[in-house]
Design a protein around this motif. Structure first.
Motif, PDB file in Angstrom:
ATOM      1  N   THR A  22       0.835  -1.203   0.000  1.00 34.81           N
ATOM      2  CA  THR A  22       0.000   0.000   0.000  1.00 34.81           C
ATOM      3  C   THR A  22       0.865   1.245   0.000  1.00 34.81           C
ATOM      4  OG1 THR A  22      -1.746  -1.156   1.219  1.00 34.81           O
ATOM      5  CG2 THR A  22      -1.808   1.250   1.227  1.00 34.81           C
ATOM      6  N   ALA A  25       2.730   1.615  -3.343  1.00 30.13           N
ATOM      7  CA  ALA A  25       1.854   2.044  -4.426  1.00 30.13           C
ATOM      8  C   ALA A  25       1.568   3.536  -4.335  1.00 30.13           C
ATOM      9  CB  ALA A  25       0.552   1.249  -4.395  1.00 30.13           C
ATOM     10  N   ASP A  28       4.107   6.189  -5.467  1.00 32.48           N
ATOM     11  CA  ASP A  28       4.208   6.486  -6.897  1.00 32.48           C
ATOM     12  C   ASP A  28       3.261   7.643  -7.216  1.00 32.48           C
ATOM     13  OD1 ASP A  28       3.993   6.592  -9.659  1.00 32.48           O
ATOM     14  OD2 ASP A  28       3.932   4.418  -9.908  1.00 32.48           O
ATOM     15  N   GLN A  30       2.121   8.854  -9.903  1.00 33.32           N
ATOM     16  CA  GLN A  30       1.126   8.562 -10.933  1.00 33.32           C
ATOM     17  C   GLN A  30      -0.067   7.813 -10.360  1.00 33.32           C
ATOM     18  OE1 GLN A  30       3.273   6.541 -14.078  1.00 33.32           O
ATOM     19  NE2 GLN A  30       3.769   8.479 -15.074  1.00 33.32           N
ATOM     20  N   ILE A  31       0.188   6.963  -9.360  1.00 36.19           N
ATOM     21  CA  ILE A  31      -0.906   6.268  -8.691  1.00 36.19           C
ATOM     22  C   ILE A  31      -1.594   7.192  -7.702  1.00 36.19           C
ATOM     23  CG2 ILE A  31      -1.481   4.377  -7.102  1.00 36.19           C
ATOM     24  CD1 ILE A  31      -0.832   3.436  -9.927  1.00 36.19           C
ATOM     25  N   ARG A  32      -0.805   7.902  -6.905  1.00 33.38           N
ATOM     26  CA  ARG A  32      -1.371   8.738  -5.838  1.00 33.38           C
ATOM     27  C   ARG A  32      -2.305   9.807  -6.397  1.00 33.38           C
ATOM     28  NH1 ARG A  32       3.045   9.951  -3.870  1.00 33.38           N
ATOM     29  NH2 ARG A  32       3.283  12.168  -4.302  1.00 33.38           N
ATOM     30  N   ASP A 290       0.579  -8.516 -11.662  1.00 26.45           N
ATOM     31  CA  ASP A 290      -0.333  -7.362 -11.744  1.00 26.45           C
ATOM     32  C   ASP A 290      -1.797  -7.742 -11.920  1.00 26.45           C
ATOM     33  OD1 ASP A 290      -0.261  -8.285 -14.322  1.00 26.45           O
ATOM     34  OD2 ASP A 290       0.423  -6.413 -15.230  1.00 26.45           O
ATOM     35  N   PRO A 321       4.757  -4.017  -5.420  1.00 27.48           N
ATOM     36  CA  PRO A 321       3.435  -3.379  -5.314  1.00 27.48           C
ATOM     37  C   PRO A 321       2.633  -3.398  -6.608  1.00 27.48           C
ATOM     38  CG  PRO A 321       5.089  -1.699  -5.664  1.00 27.48           C
ATOM     39  CD  PRO A 321       5.834  -3.024  -5.613  1.00 27.48           C
ATOM     40  N   SER A 322       3.071  -4.146  -7.620  1.00 31.43           N
ATOM     41  CA  SER A 322       2.419  -4.087  -8.934  1.00 31.43           C
ATOM     42  C   SER A 322       0.938  -4.428  -8.867  1.00 31.43           C
ATOM     43  CB  SER A 322       3.119  -5.022  -9.914  1.00 31.43           C
ATOM     44  OG  SER A 322       4.454  -4.643 -10.125  1.00 31.43           O
ATOM     45  N   LYS A 325      -1.011  -1.576  -7.311  1.00 28.16           N
ATOM     46  CA  LYS A 325      -1.161  -0.487  -8.280  1.00 28.16           C
ATOM     47  C   LYS A 325      -2.240  -0.820  -9.303  1.00 28.16           C
ATOM     48  CE  LYS A 325       3.585   1.334  -8.090  1.00 28.16           C
ATOM     49  NZ  LYS A 325       4.787   1.677  -8.884  1.00 28.16           N
ATOM     50  N   SER A 326      -2.241  -2.052  -9.787  1.00 30.98           N
ATOM     51  CA  SER A 326      -3.251  -2.464 -10.764  1.00 30.98           C
ATOM     52  C   SER A 326      -4.644  -2.422 -10.156  1.00 30.98           C
ATOM     53  CB  SER A 326      -2.952  -3.874 -11.270  1.00 30.98           C
ATOM     54  OG  SER A 326      -1.736  -3.911 -11.994  1.00 30.98           O
ATOM     55  N   ARG A 329      -5.722   1.238 -10.034  1.00 26.18           N
ATOM     56  CA  ARG A 329      -6.099   1.714 -11.381  1.00 26.18           C
ATOM     57  C   ARG A 329      -7.453   1.146 -11.795  1.00 26.18           C
ATOM     58  NH1 ARG A 329      -0.815  -0.110 -12.739  1.00 26.18           N
ATOM     59  NH2 ARG A 329       0.736   1.568 -12.763  1.00 26.18           N
TER      60      ARG A 329
END
Length: 349
Positions: A22, A25, A28, A30-32, A290, A321-322, A325-326, A329
């Motif tokens: 967590t 992820a 990053d 781009q995720i946050r 992912d 963390p892939s 992250k997936s 998203r």
């Protein structure tokens, strides 16, 4: 203008890698920046031994304060992270990298608090970290996994597990049960209801207006006209014929040893598998890092990592963390698709 979603993240068992993936992820940008986040965890999430200093600021609230907060008191802000802590967590009893009653209890409390927040309109969806089934059992809870918890909490009549990873989407007719029990559980009514549920989910949660479903046979070669078993002839084919009469584009039953090759070529939007391993072996072979677990049939968006607590590497800053992250998203995309589906439905009234 698209409204940024507010997502809850439950870290799972705090003795496992859930807190670590967590934190990684959300580290990053781009995720946050995809959403505003409410993390249901505790200071274990930020422990120095696991992830070091986090490259972002966060708010911290006790669960009681969050539960009484007015969700509309501030606009949703991308990149904002709020940590909601439970009271009286016995960190020494939980430790790191082991199955404990306390870890099982706390992980379920995170989930229930997040579901309460969704039902109260404070969250648009939930992303769940990994839990440990033995720890939950030791804590006295009856559920074998997340799916059953969400089904009971939302009083859902029919739920299913969907998985997405690489070129595949897969949904399961049966979930956590022995192969012997699978044979008893596959009925015409169950196959039909899962096909209907899957068709609806692809339209509402993925924005696919005319989804194409492919259904696995249960037996080798999909029974080969009854030579290797009659479940296809007696159960699956009648269910699919009824689904087609309702306007659902469903193909099959098809042999499970070739159906995924066709799915990889984009011939179907999803594969409906009869049992756990029939559906998950392809995804975990192609997209283990992912892949995402999704609950369909509940009136909420819920995605999850598709891996376990990995106690053997917990606290060692080794977790990938892939999948988290997936899952984030996917939850963002599903919230947007659900809003669009609701808007279209409203426009037709």
């Amino acid at each position: 203008m698209t409204t940024i979603p507010r997502l809850g993240i439950t870290v799972g068992d705090p003795a496992g890698i859930g807190p670590e993936v967590t934190a990684k992820a959300l580290a990053d940008p781009q995720i946050r920046n995809l959403a505003e986040y409410v993390v249901f965890g505790d200071r274990q999430l930020w422990r120095e031994q696991s992830v070091g200093k986090l490259p972002f600021d966060f708010h911290k609230l006790p669960l009681a304060d969050y539960a009484t907060a007015d969700a509309a008191s501030h606009p949703v802000t991308a990149g904002t992270v709020t940590l909601v802590e439970l009271p009286d967590v016995d960190y020494e009893a939980i430790g790191t990298g082991r199955v404990t009653l306390e870890g099982g209890k706390v992980s379920v409390q995170y989930i229930m608090a997040a579901i309460d927040a969704v039902q109260a309109g404070r969250l648009d969806g939930i992303v769940t970290g990994p839990i440990n089934k033995e720890a939950i059992r030791q804590a006295g809870y009856p559920w074998p996994g997340h799916t059953e918890m969400f089904a009971e909490k939302f009083a859902a009549q029919q739920v299913a597990m969907m998985f997405a990873g690489g070129p595949f989407r897969v949904v399961l007719v049966t979930i956590h049960m022995s192969l012997r029990k699978v044979l008893e559980s596959i009925t015409q009514e169950r196959v039909l209801s899962i096909v209907q549920l899957t068709h609806q989910a692809l339209r509402e949660l993925f924005g696919i207006e005319r989804p194409v479903l492919a259904v696995c046979g249960l037996n080798p070669h999909a029974g080969e006209a009854g030579r290797f078993g009659d479940e296809e002839e007696l159960i699956i084919i009648p269910a699919l014929e009824q689904a087609r009469s309702q306007g659902i584009d469903v193909r099959g039953p098809l042999p499970s040893d070739t159906i995924y090759r066709a799915a990889m070529k984009g011939q179907f939007d999803i594969v409906v598998a009869m049992y756990h391993d029939q559906g998950l072996i392809p995804i975990k072979t192609i997209a283990f890092e992912d892949s995402v677990n999704i609950t369909i049939g509940i009136p909420a968006v819920r995605t999850s990592v598709d891996h376990g607590t990995a106690f053997d590497i917990a606290g060692r800053n080794m977790a990938d963390p892939s999948s988290m992250k997936s899952a984030i998203r996917m939850a963002v995309q599903m919230v947007e698709a659900r809003r669009n589906a609701a808007a279209r439905a409203g426009g037709r009234k």
